[in-house]
Design a protein around this motif. Sequence first.
Motif, PDB file in Angstrom:
ATOM      1  N   ASP A  23      31.551  31.228  21.273  1.00 58.08           N
ATOM      2  CA  ASP A  23      32.468  32.346  21.477  1.00 58.08           C
ATOM      3  C   ASP A  23      33.827  32.112  20.816  1.00 58.08           C
TER       4      ASP A  23
ATOM      5  N   ASP B 237      30.060  39.855  26.335  1.00 52.85           N
ATOM      6  CA  ASP B 237      29.913  38.437  26.013  1.00 52.85           C
ATOM      7  C   ASP B 237      30.320  38.183  24.559  1.00 52.85           C
ATOM      8  N   GLN B 238      31.456  37.513  24.388  1.00 50.05           N
ATOM      9  CA  GLN B 238      31.995  37.340  23.047  1.00 50.05           C
ATOM     10  C   GLN B 238      31.089  36.478  22.158  1.00 50.05           C
TER      11      GLN B 238
ATOM     12  N   GLU C 123      27.918  36.429  22.217  1.00 49.43           N
ATOM     13  CA  GLU C 123      26.843  37.311  21.748  1.00 49.43           C
ATOM     14  C   GLU C 123      27.342  38.224  20.620  1.00 49.43           C
TER      15      GLU C 123
ATOM     16  N   LYS D 210      18.624  37.959  21.542  1.00 49.21           N
ATOM     17  CA  LYS D 210      19.531  39.052  21.928  1.00 49.21           C
ATOM     18  C   LYS D 210      20.147  39.711  20.704  1.00 49.21           C
TER      19      LYS D 210
END
Lengths: 213, 126
Positions: free
Chosen positions: B31, A145-146, A148, A100
Amino acid sequence: MNGEYSLDTTEGMAASGDPPTNNAVDDYDAEEALERQREEENKIKIKLKSFEGGVYECGLTAAKMSVMVANMLDALQETDLTKIATREPIPLQNDAVTNKALEKIVEWVDHHWDDPPIDPDFDDEKERRNEELSHWDKQFIDIADQGELFDIIAAANFMDIKGLVEVGAKHICNKIKGKSCTEVREMLKIHNDFTPEEEAAIHKENEWIYAKD
Amino acid sequence: MDRRSCGQKPPKRAKTSMTDTNRTQEEYPKDSLDRYGDDLCGVILSYLSLEECFRFECVSKQWQRSVFKRQNYVNVEKHVKKWQIMSGKTIEDIDWQILESVVRKCPNIRRFDIEIHSEVTGRVFE
């Protein structure tokens, strides 16, 4: 590791190809020629391989926005650039370079390949730093999406694509603007490793910045 | 280093750092910004304004280490002026401790912009 590509860290790829010029006309011609060369080179497609194994195609000039890829290509000392296109994909050995992330990175360099190159020694760095992101970049980097998003920035940092790291950094800074420390920690999932006393001491020292009327 | 991961969600990421030479890398949730090494963290935070650097210094120890590193150009004038207006001080009341704290915390200042017009400061600079 694929032995074919080695990372040559010695500098000096930036200045090559710019012949010394004496006057403005020469300068202009040289610039024109360079631009045309970049355009031609970008028609050559090379392959990049993500950490997860996905292969993505990318224009040569665009791919060279990654200083790391540019150095790898330089190390090949291939004079016939079209041959580069038929080579094995360039492996990007860092766990942040997911499929991605690489797909997004290729999208970014493909859009930005004809940007004027950044000159880090130039004094307008300050202006560039303060410049707002373009509409395109804003939309590009607005990723829900953090994980990502962090992958992309880390991957861009690994590949040494300064412009993209800058886009990511500005985006994060925009997001936390005006937030409290607690909100920032929550948002970016940062672990607070200060003791309450340490935190209070910093607060006290920086009191003046919170000054309100 | 006293670091715990916050939450146990997979996928994890090794700490990103070009300067990290030891191979015993800790892993962080992907994240979480904690996954970034000091170098990348410093790059990100370099886009904050000086004011925000001070405000966010206490987010974490990593931020404290990184937040001022790349503040090369400092224009304190705005901040000092704002502080003066907010606290009802005049131009003569520059708090030198503030300036000292700015200089101490930003190790890589190359330029320091401040414009002061007053007799008092004129004398100080002489």
